[in-house]
Design a protein around this motif. Structure first.
Motif, short mmCIF file in Angstrom:
data_model
loop_
_atom_site.label_atom_id
_atom_site.label_comp_id
_atom_site.label_asym_id
_atom_site.label_seq_id
_atom_site.Cartn_x
_atom_site.Cartn_y
_atom_site.Cartn_z
N ASN A 105 47.89 30.45 32.41
CA ASN A 105 46.69 31.15 32.52
C ASN A 105 46.09 32.03 31.71
O ASN A 105 45.09 32.82 31.83
CB ASN A 105 47.03 31.97 34.09
CG ASN A 105 47.28 31.19 34.99
OD1 ASN A 105 46.42 30.08 35.68
ND2 ASN A 105 48.65 31.29 35.70
N ILE A 151 48.45 31.62 41.77
CA ILE A 151 48.41 30.27 42.11
C ILE A 151 47.38 29.98 43.25
O ILE A 151 46.55 29.07 42.97
CB ILE A 151 49.68 29.57 42.63
CG1 ILE A 151 50.80 29.65 41.54
CG2 ILE A 151 49.68 28.45 43.64
CD1 ILE A 151 52.30 29.32 42.17
N ASN A 152 47.12 30.95 44.14
CA ASN A 152 46.24 30.91 45.43
C ASN A 152 44.89 31.44 44.70
O ASN A 152 43.98 31.60 45.81
CB ASN A 152 46.86 31.51 46.54
CG ASN A 152 47.94 30.78 47.12
OD1 ASN A 152 48.01 29.64 47.00
ND2 ASN A 152 48.82 31.60 47.46
N ASN A 184 52.29 34.15 43.23
CA ASN A 184 51.43 33.54 44.36
C ASN A 184 50.02 33.83 44.40
O ASN A 184 49.23 32.87 44.60
CB ASN A 184 52.08 34.19 45.61
CG ASN A 184 51.58 33.74 46.99
OD1 ASN A 184 51.32 32.45 47.08
ND2 ASN A 184 50.84 34.80 47.77
#
Length: 166
Positions: A30, A130-131, A127
């Motif tokens: 990222n 990713i979300n 998490n």
């Protein structure tokens, strides 16, 4: 006790390895995103920074573990008040070593619990990445659970250390 200590060393190493892999993955995949760095007790992020700042958290985790390990090695136990309960000097030395070992394991369990907490925080970070969650909220139940687990470890550990084996 050696197998318990060895198991805790292995568990701690695995948590640090997990932390390093997750942070490296987040940074590489990222492009070092902006992430929550500090949370209030309510679970809301009150500070943001680059994901690479989590390496500092891993460093603090390792430092805490090393300090508690060294403190456990330097523990001195005074058995003078129990001197009359021992039949031989060897019994006194064995009891002293037993208490010292219990203190070492107790400190190691506390610092391993801290590492587990950091692993959970880093997993939540992954998490959120990713979300694509940018709110920076975490469940305050996790923070309370960490403090309660430490309190339980401290109470049980102190009772365990103070159980006197003749």
């Amino acid at each position: 006790m050696r197998s318990i200590t060895r198991g805790l060393h292995i568990f701690f190493s695995l948590t640090v390895f997990f932390q390093l892999i997750v942070i490296s993955y987040v940074i590489i995949s990222n492009n070092n995103p902006q992430v929550p760095i500090h949370f209030s007790f309510g679970g809301t992020a009150d500070s943001f920074g680059n994901a690479s700042e989590y390496y500092l958290l891993i460093g603090i985790n390792i430092l805490v573990y090393i300090i508690t390990f060294l403190l456990g090695k330097k523990v001195k136990v005074d058995m003078k008040k129990f001197h009359s309960t021992f039949k031989t000097n060897e019994d006194e030395i064995n009891a002293q070593n037993n208490i010292k070992t219990k203190i070492q394991v107790f400190l190691q369990v506390l610092s391993t619990n801290f590492s587990l907490f950091i692993s959970v925080l880093i997993a939540l970070l992954l998490n959120n990445i990713i979300n694509d969650v940018t709110s920076g909220n975490i469940n305050s139940i996790g923070i309370v659970a960490f403090f309660l687990s430490n309190l339980i470890i401290i109470i049980v550990g102190l009772i365990w250390i103070n159980t006197f084996d003749k």
